[in-house]
Write an enzyme that holds these catalytic residues in place. Sequence first.
Site, mmCIF file in Angstrom:
data_model
loop_
_atom_site.group_PDB
_atom_site.id
_atom_site.type_symbol
_atom_site.label_atom_id
_atom_site.label_comp_id
_atom_site.label_asym_id
_atom_site.label_seq_id
_atom_site.Cartn_x
_atom_site.Cartn_y
_atom_site.Cartn_z
ATOM 1 N N TYR A 53 0.851 -1.189 0.000
ATOM 2 C CA TYR A 53 0.000 0.000 0.000
ATOM 3 C C TYR A 53 0.886 1.238 0.000
ATOM 4 C CZ TYR A 53 -3.888 -3.155 0.936
ATOM 5 O OH TYR A 53 -4.820 -4.160 0.862
ATOM 6 N N HIS A 128 -0.661 -12.214 0.479
ATOM 7 C CA HIS A 128 -1.563 -11.282 -0.191
ATOM 8 C C HIS A 128 -2.345 -11.898 -1.361
ATOM 9 C CE1 HIS A 128 -1.876 -6.631 -0.779
ATOM 10 N NE2 HIS A 128 -3.006 -7.200 -1.106
ATOM 11 N N SER A 208 -12.647 -4.468 0.197
ATOM 12 C CA SER A 208 -13.545 -3.577 -0.558
ATOM 13 C C SER A 208 -15.001 -3.892 -0.185
ATOM 14 C CB SER A 208 -13.321 -3.679 -2.069
ATOM 15 O OG SER A 208 -12.071 -3.151 -2.437
ATOM 16 N N PRO A 209 -15.320 -3.860 1.106
ATOM 17 C CA PRO A 209 -16.665 -4.280 1.528
ATOM 18 C C PRO A 209 -17.762 -3.314 1.100
ATOM 19 C CG PRO A 209 -15.473 -3.324 3.379
ATOM 20 C CD PRO A 209 -14.486 -3.451 2.246
ATOM 21 N N GLY A 211 -17.524 -1.898 -2.021
ATOM 22 C CA GLY A 211 -17.459 -1.884 -3.486
ATOM 23 C C GLY A 211 -16.185 -1.290 -4.038
#
Length: 289
Positions: A53, A128, A208-209, A211
């Site tokens: 990230y 990952h 990405s809960p 979206g």
Amino acid sequence: MQQRTIGTRKVGAIGLGGMPMSIEGRPDEDRSIRTIHAALDAGVTLIDTADAYHRDAGEVGHNEALIAKALSSWQGDRSEVLVATKGGHLRPGDGSWTLNGRPDYLKEAAKASLQRLGGDAIGLYQFHRPDPDVPYAESVGALADLLDEGVIEMAGISNANPDQIREAQEVLGGRLVSVQNQFSPAFRSSRPELDLCAELGIAFLPWSPLGGISKAGDLGRRHDAFAEVAEAHDVSPQRVALAWELALAPVVVPIPGASRPESITDSVQADTLELSADEVERLSAETLD
Ligand SMILES: NC(=O)c1ccc[n+]([C@@H]2O[C@H](COP(=O)([O-])OP(=O)(O)OC[C@H]3O[C@@H](n4cnc5c(N)ncnc54)[C@H](OP(=O)(O)O)[C@@H]3O)[C@@H](O)[C@H]2O)c1
């Protein structure tokens, strides 16, 4: 916040995803620190990050360093916070994401992550993404070694299918504590993995809960059922999405991303949003375009 279990740890049912604070479009550091502090103040005790990230080449671990910095200036009890990081994905700096699942690489990456995060061991280390050039058991075997060496306290995997979950559980000798897969109102094809985790008692962390970064704000416009239930409860559709995910199984711990304090402060309140069985069924049955 209600507590859920990841391996030997209890965490607040809603976690914080760190990615929006470190990749393209990220805010300045001050806003990121305020966002992380707002999450912690609201009872978040799981923060998800990854060495990948970051935005530019040469800043590997940007998000891990940011989280370590935010934690060091937070007044609360840091021992209750589980920082979950990941290795095996890389960002060369041209916007792309590449893979490296070689065991030697993963072991070095984990040690570098530990340096950035500080402490004696990484709370939760997740592989990952499977690397098609490396047998899955070999990559996961690196996590077993890291557990045995005490570099990491708990091991998880990400972007895994049911066969890989079972294989990882075997390679780790029953020590697999979490699976992190994409899951949201817009992306439901990880439901078999969610159900398998519920059956095996392994935490399932939807990524990405809402979206995903670019679509999360539009959730209500994209999903009528979520907008309607939100209106009935006078809450945001994002909160409904997270409450729906929590209702699917007690092993679910969503990790919504945020780059503003207001977003995570709203999201954590999904914890107390009670959806009826009919509402959960309706949201689960929503047909996607
Ligand atoms: N394992 C993997 O391969 C993988 C892949 C992708 C992501 N992840 C992890 O999953 C985390 C979450 O995914 P994500 O960040 O991609 O997408 P997401 O959680 O679906 O959406 C993130 C965006 O949602 C907005 N948001 C959050 N809560 C909100 C609310 N209550 N109301 C309105 N908007 C809200 C935030 O906006 P603001 O920015 O304006 O606050 C944020 O940018 C990541 O941060 C990362 O830790 C893992």
